[in-house]
Design a protein around this motif. Structure first.
Motif, PDB file in Angstrom:
ATOM      1  N   ASP A  92    -113.227 -50.360 -47.471  1.00  0.00           N
ATOM      2  CA  ASP A  92    -113.352 -49.884 -48.846  1.00  0.00           C
ATOM      3  C   ASP A  92    -112.241 -50.462 -49.723  1.00  0.00           C
ATOM      4  OD1 ASP A  92    -114.338 -46.556 -47.794  1.00  0.00           O
ATOM      5  OD2 ASP A  92    -115.494 -48.403 -48.015  1.00  0.00           O
ATOM      6  N   VAL A  93    -111.060 -50.576 -49.147  1.00  0.00           N
ATOM      7  CA  VAL A  93    -109.917 -51.134 -49.866  1.00  0.00           C
ATOM      8  C   VAL A  93    -109.199 -52.104 -48.939  1.00  0.00           C
ATOM      9  CG1 VAL A  93    -109.556 -49.115 -51.333  1.00  0.00           C
ATOM     10  CG2 VAL A  93    -108.442 -49.227 -49.127  1.00  0.00           C
ATOM     11  N   ALA A  94    -108.389 -52.944 -49.515  1.00  0.00           N
ATOM     12  CA  ALA A  94    -107.628 -53.898 -48.709  1.00  0.00           C
ATOM     13  C   ALA A  94    -106.608 -53.151 -47.868  1.00  0.00           C
ATOM     14  CB  ALA A  94    -106.929 -54.897 -49.620  1.00  0.00           C
ATOM     15  N   ALA A  95    -106.517 -53.486 -46.608  1.00  0.00           N
ATOM     16  CA  ALA A  95    -105.558 -52.851 -45.705  1.00  0.00           C
ATOM     17  C   ALA A  95    -104.215 -53.546 -45.833  1.00  0.00           C
ATOM     18  CB  ALA A  95    -106.054 -52.940 -44.264  1.00  0.00           C
ATOM     19  N   ALA A  96    -103.156 -52.781 -45.660  1.00  0.00           N
ATOM     20  CA  ALA A  96    -101.817 -53.366 -45.699  1.00  0.00           C
ATOM     21  C   ALA A  96    -101.620 -54.248 -44.478  1.00  0.00           C
ATOM     22  CB  ALA A  96    -100.777 -52.252 -45.715  1.00  0.00           C
ATOM     23  N   GLU A  97    -101.026 -55.390 -44.672  1.00  0.00           N
ATOM     24  CA  GLU A  97    -100.783 -56.322 -43.575  1.00  0.00           C
ATOM     25  C   GLU A  97     -99.605 -55.848 -42.733  1.00  0.00           C
ATOM     26  OE1 GLU A  97    -102.449 -59.128 -42.632  1.00  0.00           O
ATOM     27  OE2 GLU A  97    -103.917 -58.476 -44.117  1.00  0.00           O
ATOM     28  N   LEU A  98     -99.715 -56.002 -41.442  1.00  0.00           N
ATOM     29  CA  LEU A  98     -98.602 -55.692 -40.568  1.00  0.00           C
ATOM     30  C   LEU A  98     -97.561 -56.798 -40.691  1.00  0.00           C
ATOM     31  CD1 LEU A  98    -100.407 -54.492 -37.342  1.00  0.00           C
ATOM     32  CD2 LEU A  98     -99.289 -53.105 -39.064  1.00  0.00           C
ATOM     33  N   GLU A  99     -96.332 -56.472 -40.334  1.00  0.00           N
ATOM     34  CA  GLU A  99     -95.246 -57.436 -40.429  1.00  0.00           C
ATOM     35  C   GLU A  99     -95.179 -58.300 -39.170  1.00  0.00           C
ATOM     36  OE1 GLU A  99     -92.614 -54.218 -42.916  1.00  0.00           O
ATOM     37  OE2 GLU A  99     -91.758 -55.179 -41.188  1.00  0.00           O
ATOM     38  N   VAL A 100     -96.292 -58.882 -38.814  1.00  0.00           N
ATOM     39  CA  VAL A 100     -96.380 -59.735 -37.641  1.00  0.00           C
ATOM     40  C   VAL A 100     -96.941 -61.073 -38.103  1.00  0.00           C
ATOM     41  CG1 VAL A 100     -97.465 -60.035 -35.402  1.00  0.00           C
ATOM     42  CG2 VAL A 100     -96.752 -57.768 -36.121  1.00  0.00           C
ATOM     43  N   VAL A 101     -96.313 -62.151 -37.685  1.00  0.00           N
ATOM     44  CA  VAL A 101     -96.738 -63.469 -38.130  1.00  0.00           C
ATOM     45  C   VAL A 101     -98.168 -63.755 -37.686  1.00  0.00           C
ATOM     46  CG1 VAL A 101     -96.256 -65.926 -37.952  1.00  0.00           C
ATOM     47  CG2 VAL A 101     -94.376 -64.309 -38.150  1.00  0.00           C
ATOM     48  N   ASP A 102     -98.478 -63.550 -36.433  1.00  0.00           N
ATOM     49  CA  ASP A 102     -99.813 -63.824 -35.930  1.00  0.00           C
ATOM     50  C   ASP A 102    -100.414 -62.532 -35.378  1.00  0.00           C
ATOM     51  OD1 ASP A 102    -102.147 -64.840 -34.963  1.00  0.00           O
ATOM     52  OD2 ASP A 102    -101.226 -66.457 -33.822  1.00  0.00           O
ATOM     53  N   HIS A 103    -100.868 -61.698 -36.278  1.00  0.00           N
ATOM     54  CA  HIS A 103    -101.404 -60.379 -35.938  1.00  0.00           C
ATOM     55  C   HIS A 103    -102.586 -60.485 -34.986  1.00  0.00           C
ATOM     56  CE1 HIS A 103    -103.747 -56.757 -36.331  1.00  0.00           C
ATOM     57  NE2 HIS A 103    -102.734 -56.154 -36.907  1.00  0.00           N
ATOM     58  N   ALA A 104    -103.482 -61.413 -35.225  1.00  0.00           N
ATOM     59  CA  ALA A 104    -104.682 -61.548 -34.393  1.00  0.00           C
ATOM     60  C   ALA A 104    -104.318 -61.869 -32.947  1.00  0.00           C
ATOM     61  CB  ALA A 104    -105.597 -62.627 -34.953  1.00  0.00           C
ATOM     62  N   ARG A 105    -103.352 -62.730 -32.755  1.00  0.00           N
ATOM     63  CA  ARG A 105    -102.931 -63.081 -31.395  1.00  0.00           C
ATOM     64  C   ARG A 105    -102.298 -61.878 -30.701  1.00  0.00           C
ATOM     65  NH1 ARG A 105     -99.522 -68.352 -30.443  1.00  0.00           N
ATOM     66  NH2 ARG A 105    -101.513 -69.204 -31.051  1.00  0.00           N
ATOM     67  N   LEU A 106    -101.449 -61.138 -31.421  1.00  0.00           N
ATOM     68  CA  LEU A 106    -100.820 -59.952 -30.849  1.00  0.00           C
ATOM     69  C   LEU A 106    -101.867 -58.927 -30.440  1.00  0.00           C
ATOM     70  CD1 LEU A 106     -98.355 -58.210 -30.161  1.00  0.00           C
ATOM     71  CD2 LEU A 106     -98.388 -57.410 -32.536  1.00  0.00           C
ATOM     72  N   VAL A 107    -102.832 -58.685 -31.299  1.00  0.00           N
ATOM     73  CA  VAL A 107    -103.885 -57.717 -31.003  1.00  0.00           C
ATOM     74  C   VAL A 107    -104.704 -58.161 -29.799  1.00  0.00           C
ATOM     75  CG1 VAL A 107    -106.023 -56.721 -31.900  1.00  0.00           C
ATOM     76  CG2 VAL A 107    -103.982 -56.771 -33.327  1.00  0.00           C
ATOM     77  N   THR A 108    -105.033 -59.433 -29.728  1.00  0.00           N
ATOM     78  CA  THR A 108    -105.791 -59.962 -28.590  1.00  0.00           C
ATOM     79  C   THR A 108    -105.024 -59.769 -27.292  1.00  0.00           C
ATOM     80  OG1 THR A 108    -106.854 -61.608 -29.991  1.00  0.00           O
ATOM     81  CG2 THR A 108    -106.864 -62.032 -27.627  1.00  0.00           C
ATOM     82  N   LEU A 109    -103.748 -60.065 -27.320  1.00  0.00           N
ATOM     83  CA  LEU A 109    -102.926 -59.912 -26.119  1.00  0.00           C
ATOM     84  C   LEU A 109    -102.791 -58.448 -25.716  1.00  0.00           C
ATOM     85  CD1 LEU A 109    -100.139 -62.501 -26.943  1.00  0.00           C
ATOM     86  CD2 LEU A 109    -101.882 -62.700 -25.166  1.00  0.00           C
ATOM     87  N   LEU A 110    -102.548 -57.575 -26.686  1.00  0.00           N
ATOM     88  CA  LEU A 110    -102.406 -56.151 -26.374  1.00  0.00           C
ATOM     89  C   LEU A 110    -103.711 -55.551 -25.875  1.00  0.00           C
ATOM     90  CD1 LEU A 110    -100.140 -54.940 -29.309  1.00  0.00           C
ATOM     91  CD2 LEU A 110     -99.528 -55.058 -26.883  1.00  0.00           C
ATOM     92  N   ASP A 111    -104.823 -56.026 -26.389  1.00  0.00           N
ATOM     93  CA  ASP A 111    -106.130 -55.495 -25.996  1.00  0.00           C
ATOM     94  C   ASP A 111    -106.430 -55.744 -24.523  1.00  0.00           C
ATOM     95  OD1 ASP A 111    -108.528 -54.132 -26.563  1.00  0.00           O
ATOM     96  OD2 ASP A 111    -109.605 -56.037 -26.749  1.00  0.00           O
ATOM     97  N   ALA A 112    -105.807 -56.755 -23.947  1.00  0.00           N
ATOM     98  CA  ALA A 112    -106.040 -57.079 -22.537  1.00  0.00           C
ATOM     99  C   ALA A 112    -105.322 -56.113 -21.598  1.00  0.00           C
ATOM    100  CB  ALA A 112    -105.592 -58.509 -22.254  1.00  0.00           C
ATOM    101  N   LEU A 113    -104.407 -55.294 -22.133  1.00  0.00           N
ATOM    102  CA  LEU A 113    -103.663 -54.355 -21.298  1.00  0.00           C
ATOM    103  C   LEU A 113    -104.392 -53.019 -21.202  1.00  0.00           C
ATOM    104  CD1 LEU A 113    -100.041 -54.863 -22.708  1.00  0.00           C
ATOM    105  CD2 LEU A 113    -101.071 -55.939 -20.704  1.00  0.00           C
TER     106      LEU A 113
END
Length: 168
Positions: A92-113
């Motif tokens: 509905d609205v733009a989400a605030a960006e996390l302070e992580v350079v490569d958020h998608a990579r971090l999420v992908t890596l964490l999702d595997a745990l």
């Protein structure tokens, strides 16, 4: 004894100060899904509100972190969650960006745990909690936090190496 209106005012002020951090934590624990993170934080805040008069101010942060961790684990176990299928992800609205350079990579890596291992890693290395506070938040022993954190970091490193090798 404080009046109900004073307790409500204190609770509202606390939520205004901490909500962004709690959503960030839940987002990482839920593999980057901001909508599910918002839901988990709302569940955690509801639990906090019910317990508010009984919780000492010095333990509130630990209590709400544990509520968020439990809510994210409950979300992953939910029967509704397993049946739900998302076809489009239009916020509905733009989400605030996390302070992580490569958020998608971090999420992908964490999702595997696994969920508990992910929670240990996020609380220790993203949120910066010490072993004792992480153990309180997860409701386990400090030795469990140490082993889950070490194994989680080991898996993250191995998965990062594989991910980088695949993109070269």
């Amino acid at each position: 004894m404080r009046s109900t209106s004073e307790q409500d005012r204190e609770f509202s002020e606390y939520v205004r100060r901490r909500r962004t951090e709690l959503v960030r934590l839940a987002t990482l624990l839920l593999s980057g899904d901001p909508n599910r993170a918002e839901d988990a934080v709302q569940v955690a805040l509801t639990r906090l509100y019910v317990a508010w008069p009984r919780i000492r101010p010095i333990t509130r942060d630990a209590y709400i972190r544990r509520c968020v961790v439990n809510a994210t684990i409950d979300d992953r176990r939910s029967v509704f969650r397993r049946r739900e299928q998302t076809h489009a992800d239009v916020p509905d609205v733009a989400a605030a960006e996390l302070e992580v350079v490569d958020h998608a990579r971090l999420v992908t890596l964490l999702d595997a745990l696994p969920a508990r291992m992910r929670a240990a890693v996020v609380l220790r290395y993203v949120e910066g909690l010490d072993v004792a506070d992480t153990a309180k938040a997860l409701g386990c022993r400090e030795g469990t936090v140490r082993s889950q954190s070490a194994r989680g970091l080991e898996r993250l490193r191995a998965n990062l190496t594989r991910l980088e090798a695949a993109h070269v």
